[in-house]
Structures are given as C-alpha cells and as structure tokens.
Design a protein around this motif. Structure first.
Motif, PDB file in Angstrom:
ATOM      1  N   GLY A  89      -5.663  -5.742  -4.798  1.00  0.00           N
ATOM      2  CA  GLY A  89      -6.802  -5.481  -3.943  1.00  0.00           C
ATOM      3  C   GLY A  89      -6.876  -4.060  -3.415  1.00  0.00           C
ATOM      4  N   ARG A  90      -5.833  -3.289  -3.505  1.00  0.00           N
ATOM      5  CA  ARG A  90      -5.872  -1.893  -3.078  1.00  0.00           C
ATOM      6  C   ARG A  90      -6.222  -1.036  -4.277  1.00  0.00           C
ATOM      7  NH1 ARG A  90      -2.943  -0.034   1.877  1.00  0.00           N
ATOM      8  NH2 ARG A  90      -2.486  -1.934   2.976  1.00  0.00           N
ATOM      9  N   MET A  91      -7.002   0.003  -4.055  1.00  0.00           N
ATOM     10  CA  MET A  91      -7.403   0.868  -5.161  1.00  0.00           C
ATOM     11  C   MET A  91      -6.188   1.457  -5.851  1.00  0.00           C
ATOM     12  SD  MET A  91     -10.687   2.860  -3.726  1.00  0.00           S
ATOM     13  CE  MET A  91     -11.125   3.420  -5.351  1.00  0.00           C
ATOM     14  N   GLU A  92      -6.187   1.383  -7.154  1.00  0.00           N
ATOM     15  CA  GLU A  92      -5.150   1.966  -8.003  1.00  0.00           C
ATOM     16  C   GLU A  92      -3.754   1.402  -7.752  1.00  0.00           C
ATOM     17  OE1 GLU A  92      -5.260   6.228  -8.164  1.00  0.00           O
ATOM     18  OE2 GLU A  92      -7.376   6.232  -7.674  1.00  0.00           O
ATOM     19  N   ALA A  93      -3.670   0.309  -7.038  1.00  0.00           N
ATOM     20  CA  ALA A  93      -2.369  -0.283  -6.763  1.00  0.00           C
ATOM     21  C   ALA A  93      -1.829  -0.991  -7.999  1.00  0.00           C
ATOM     22  CB  ALA A  93      -2.469  -1.279  -5.617  1.00  0.00           C
ATOM     23  N   VAL A  94      -0.528  -0.946  -8.137  1.00  0.00           N
ATOM     24  CA  VAL A  94       0.152  -1.589  -9.254  1.00  0.00           C
ATOM     25  C   VAL A  94       0.885  -2.807  -8.718  1.00  0.00           C
ATOM     26  CG1 VAL A  94       1.931  -1.292 -11.012  1.00  0.00           C
ATOM     27  CG2 VAL A  94       0.424   0.616 -10.430  1.00  0.00           C
ATOM     28  N   PRO A  95       0.670  -3.983  -9.302  1.00  0.00           N
ATOM     29  CA  PRO A  95       1.370  -5.174  -8.797  1.00  0.00           C
ATOM     30  C   PRO A  95       2.848  -5.172  -9.160  1.00  0.00           C
ATOM     31  CG  PRO A  95       0.118  -5.718 -10.758  1.00  0.00           C
ATOM     32  CD  PRO A  95      -0.209  -4.282 -10.421  1.00  0.00           C
ATOM     33  N   VAL A  96       3.624  -5.847  -8.343  1.00  0.00           N
ATOM     34  CA  VAL A  96       5.039  -6.056  -8.661  1.00  0.00           C
ATOM     35  C   VAL A  96       5.080  -6.993  -9.855  1.00  0.00           C
ATOM     36  CG1 VAL A  96       7.198  -7.042  -7.847  1.00  0.00           C
ATOM     37  CG2 VAL A  96       5.771  -5.734  -6.278  1.00  0.00           C
ATOM     38  N   ARG A  97       5.752  -6.571 -10.921  1.00  0.00           N
ATOM     39  CA  ARG A  97       5.727  -7.342 -12.166  1.00  0.00           C
ATOM     40  C   ARG A  97       7.015  -8.091 -12.451  1.00  0.00           C
ATOM     41  NH1 ARG A  97       3.476  -2.006 -13.706  1.00  0.00           N
ATOM     42  NH2 ARG A  97       5.657  -1.563 -13.620  1.00  0.00           N
ATOM     43  N   THR A  98       8.122  -7.636 -11.899  1.00  0.00           N
ATOM     44  CA  THR A  98       9.412  -8.237 -12.244  1.00  0.00           C
ATOM     45  C   THR A  98      10.237  -8.482 -10.984  1.00  0.00           C
ATOM     46  OG1 THR A  98      10.574  -6.132 -12.462  1.00  0.00           O
ATOM     47  CG2 THR A  98       9.438  -6.974 -14.445  1.00  0.00           C
ATOM     48  N   GLU A  99      11.253  -9.309 -11.139  1.00  0.00           N
ATOM     49  CA  GLU A  99      12.188  -9.529 -10.034  1.00  0.00           C
ATOM     50  C   GLU A  99      12.907  -8.241  -9.666  1.00  0.00           C
ATOM     51  OE1 GLU A  99      14.910 -12.858  -9.865  1.00  0.00           O
ATOM     52  OE2 GLU A  99      13.541 -14.006 -11.140  1.00  0.00           O
ATOM     53  N   GLU A 100      13.209  -7.411 -10.650  1.00  0.00           N
ATOM     54  CA  GLU A 100      13.895  -6.148 -10.391  1.00  0.00           C
ATOM     55  C   GLU A 100      13.049  -5.248  -9.500  1.00  0.00           C
ATOM     56  OE1 GLU A 100      13.615  -7.462 -13.497  1.00  0.00           O
ATOM     57  OE2 GLU A 100      15.702  -8.054 -13.788  1.00  0.00           O
ATOM     58  N   GLU A 101      11.745  -5.193  -9.759  1.00  0.00           N
ATOM     59  CA  GLU A 101      10.857  -4.389  -8.925  1.00  0.00           C
ATOM     60  C   GLU A 101      10.809  -4.946  -7.507  1.00  0.00           C
ATOM     61  OE1 GLU A 101       7.065  -4.119 -10.848  1.00  0.00           O
ATOM     62  OE2 GLU A 101       7.798  -2.686 -12.332  1.00  0.00           O
ATOM     63  N   LEU A 102      10.733  -6.262  -7.375  1.00  0.00           N
ATOM     64  CA  LEU A 102      10.724  -6.889  -6.059  1.00  0.00           C
ATOM     65  C   LEU A 102      12.031  -6.593  -5.316  1.00  0.00           C
ATOM     66  CD1 LEU A 102       9.389  -8.628  -3.939  1.00  0.00           C
ATOM     67  CD2 LEU A 102      10.278 -10.648  -5.139  1.00  0.00           C
ATOM     68  N   GLU A 103      13.150  -6.708  -6.006  1.00  0.00           N
ATOM     69  CA  GLU A 103      14.441  -6.388  -5.389  1.00  0.00           C
ATOM     70  C   GLU A 103      14.491  -4.929  -4.944  1.00  0.00           C
ATOM     71  OE1 GLU A 103      17.317  -7.538  -8.327  1.00  0.00           O
ATOM     72  OE2 GLU A 103      17.046  -9.673  -7.912  1.00  0.00           O
TER      73      GLU A 103
END
Length: 86
Positions: A7-21
């Motif tokens: 929902g934020r402009m140009e934002a990239v979603p968290v795709r993996t558990e590693e990114e979330l960690e």
C-alpha cells in the motif's frame, strides 16, 4: 508471505522468512542502541516514515551482508535525514 509494507508507493513486500528476521534484527538492535522500546522503533520506521518499507526491506540483499554497526548507523543517518525520531 503477507506484508505490512503493501500500500505504500514503491514499497517492496517482505518475501521470505530471512527478510522478516532481518527486519526484526534491525528493529530490536536499533531499540537496544537507542535505549528505547522495539515498538517505538517499529512505529518510527514504519508509521512515521518510509524507512522500513522503502529502505530496510528493499535493501535486504545488500544490508544483511554488512556488520551490525554499519546497518544501525545507516538507519540512524536516514532517520536524521528524514527528521524521524524514536
């Protein structure tokens, strides 16, 4: 994986558990460094700025290869540039 960066402009979603960690690592360590609560840091980088969704998450590939001090200093510099305080 669902993301809170949608929902934020140009934002990239968290795709993996590693990114979330990594996001959690950044928030928790910034809280320790600043002597603040992790919730306060989360609100500062997500709700009061675009740092989480437009810098930390999209920068994961580069940032996670750096040492902790570099990562935290980089995030602090961006917070200062954007006038964001915890």
């Amino acid at each position: 994986m669902e993301s809170w960066c949608m929902g934020r402009m140009e934002a990239v979603p968290v795709r993996t558990e590693e990114e979330l960690e990594f996001v959690i690592f950044c928030i928790e360590n910034m809280a320790l460094k600043q002597g603040r609560n992790a919730t306060d840091v989360y609100v500062a980088v997500k709700d009061r700025s675009n740092i989480l969704c437009n810098y930390i998450v999209p920068g994961y590939e580069f940032l996670h290869t750096q040492d902790k001090e570099y990562i935290l200093e980089d995030i602090e510099n961006i917070m200062q540039e954007q006038g964001v305080s915890i």
